[in-house]
Every structure is written in C-alpha cells, then in structure tokens.
Design an enzyme around this catalytic site. Sequence first.
Site, PDB file in Angstrom:
ATOM      1  N   ARG A  64     -22.816  -0.759 -21.690  1.00 50.50           N
ATOM      2  CA  ARG A  64     -21.209  -1.536 -21.400  1.00 50.50           C
ATOM      3  C   ARG A  64     -21.420  -2.608 -20.247  1.00 50.50           C
ATOM      4  O   ARG A  64     -20.765  -3.597 -20.397  1.00 50.50           O
ATOM      5  CB  ARG A  64     -20.168  -0.287 -20.798  1.00 50.50           C
ATOM      6  CG  ARG A  64     -19.959   0.396 -22.059  1.00 50.50           C
ATOM      7  CD  ARG A  64     -18.813   1.549 -21.707  1.00 50.50           C
ATOM      8  NE  ARG A  64     -17.479   0.872 -21.586  1.00 50.50           N
ATOM      9  CZ  ARG A  64     -16.343   1.506 -20.815  1.00 50.50           C
ATOM     10  NH1 ARG A  64     -16.499   2.471 -20.411  1.00 50.50           N
ATOM     11  NH2 ARG A  64     -15.350   0.577 -20.941  1.00 50.50           N
TER      12      ARG A  64
ATOM     13  N   CYS B 240     -15.596   0.927 -12.477  1.00 50.04           N
ATOM     14  CA  CYS B 240     -16.006   1.383 -13.901  1.00 50.04           C
ATOM     15  C   CYS B 240     -14.938   0.626 -14.692  1.00 50.04           C
ATOM     16  O   CYS B 240     -14.775  -0.268 -14.532  1.00 50.04           O
ATOM     17  CB  CYS B 240     -15.737   2.809 -13.820  1.00 50.04           C
ATOM     18  SG  CYS B 240     -14.374   3.807 -13.317  1.00 50.04           S
TER      19      CYS B 240
END
Length: 270
Positions: free
Chosen positions: A171, A229
């Site tokens: 990611r 995050c």
Amino acid sequence: MSPLITASDLAGLADATVLDVRWKLGGPPGIDSYREGHIPGAVFCDLDTDLAAPAGAGGRHPLPSAEPFQEAMRRLGVSGSRTVVVYDEADSTIAARAWWMLRHFGHPDVRVLDGGLRAWTAEGLPVDKGGQTTSPGDFTARPGGMPVLEAAQALELASDGVLMDARAAERYRGEVEPIDPVAGHIPGAVSAPTSDNVDPAGRFHLPDFLRERFNTLGAVPGVRVGAYCGSGVTAAHEVLALEVAGIPAALYVGSWSNWVTDSSRPVATG
C-alpha cells in the site's frame, strides 16, 4: 513503566477497568466476538463510535472532541484514578488506538494486554460470554497528552524528521489500495509496517529489537518522529511500539484517508 501488561499480570490486578476493543475491517462486528467470549469484567469499546468522530473530510476515523470521548469513556466505566487495560484479538492493532486516545485525553495509567485475548486464553485463563454492565466512571478528558500532526505538519516532518507509514508495504508503494480512492504515500515518508512490531503470536518484540528496527529507519536521538497509516488506527500501534522502544512519536490521526481528500496534496509511489 511499560505501556504493556501480560495476561498473568492482568489476572493478578486487583482493580482495573478492562476494555475489549476487538474490530475487523469488513466485519464481523466486534460486539459479536465480545459476546462469544471476553475477559471477565471487560466491557466492549467500539472503535467506530467510541474512539472516533464520524467519518468525513477528517478521515475514516477522525479524532473526536473531548466531550463525546469523555461521555463514551464514562459510560464504559473509565475513571481517571483507576488503571485501564485495553485488548483486542491478538496483535494490539486496535487496542493501541484505545491506548493512544486515553493517553491523549489525559488518562495517567493505560496498559495494553500484550498478545490480546489469544494470550489470555493461552494461559488457561477464563472467559465470560454475553454482555457486561458497569458503573459509570468519572474520567475527565483533557486533550494534549500525546502529540498530534495535521497534514502540513506531516509533510514537513517527512522532510526534516522521520515520518513512518505504518501500512503494508504494497500500500505504501501504491501497488494496491483496497480502501482509499488514491494509492501511494506521503512524499518523504518511510515504510514501516506495523506487522514487523510483533511476533507471530501477536506479542510485541522486545524493546531492544524495536529500538534497533526504528533506529535503522532513522528514528535516532534528536530526530523528530511521527507515524500515519490509512485512518489513524494502525499508526497508533506504531506509536505504541515506538514508546516500548523508548522513542516518542506524534500521530497523524487523519492519516492517508484525510491526506487524499485534498487533491493539491502531493502523492508518491514506489
């Protein structure tokens, strides 16, 4: 004092408020897992409603204001003079958000059950089923106990400090993005997946191991450190691991889900 507590130490703790913070992206609801079996005396704490403001421009799990957080914690029996222990299924990814929130809003004694419910049952300790009632607490929420970053501060820290991206490496690289509308990372951030903070059983690595890991990523004495995050949950786990290692760090609560709401903000891949 370590922010972590073992199952055996929790079992011997005479007086504590215990919060079950289990949650999984896409379900099933954590309350279902709680009803199937939880630590005796624990009450269920919901990530989406108790530990975050409604999703929106601030991200998927924005920081709530003091009043609703205080109300939620009092309803769950939290008092300022009583130790709070938080746990999830195993790796503390969700429990760390509760730890960080309580610390940010001024609670002086919050611990995370290292290894979660899995560690508790591995010790042969009992579980209860069904619901749990508790007396209201008297916790007073006062923000400012933990450092936070806004978007511009996160970008600045990525260039003159260390900004850790706590998501999975793919990611970070922008190869996949299963949740947010834009893939990639904040320019200058370093990849530091939270999965590397724990062992296969979900327990945190020893402080020396974590310190060496973070030092390798640039988090050395004198350097400012922050973490983000997808929505500010797993990054709280990064901040917790950094604290175990003796390294203070700020949290970008809005994280990537807030970053990508403004198309003028830069995005890096690779």
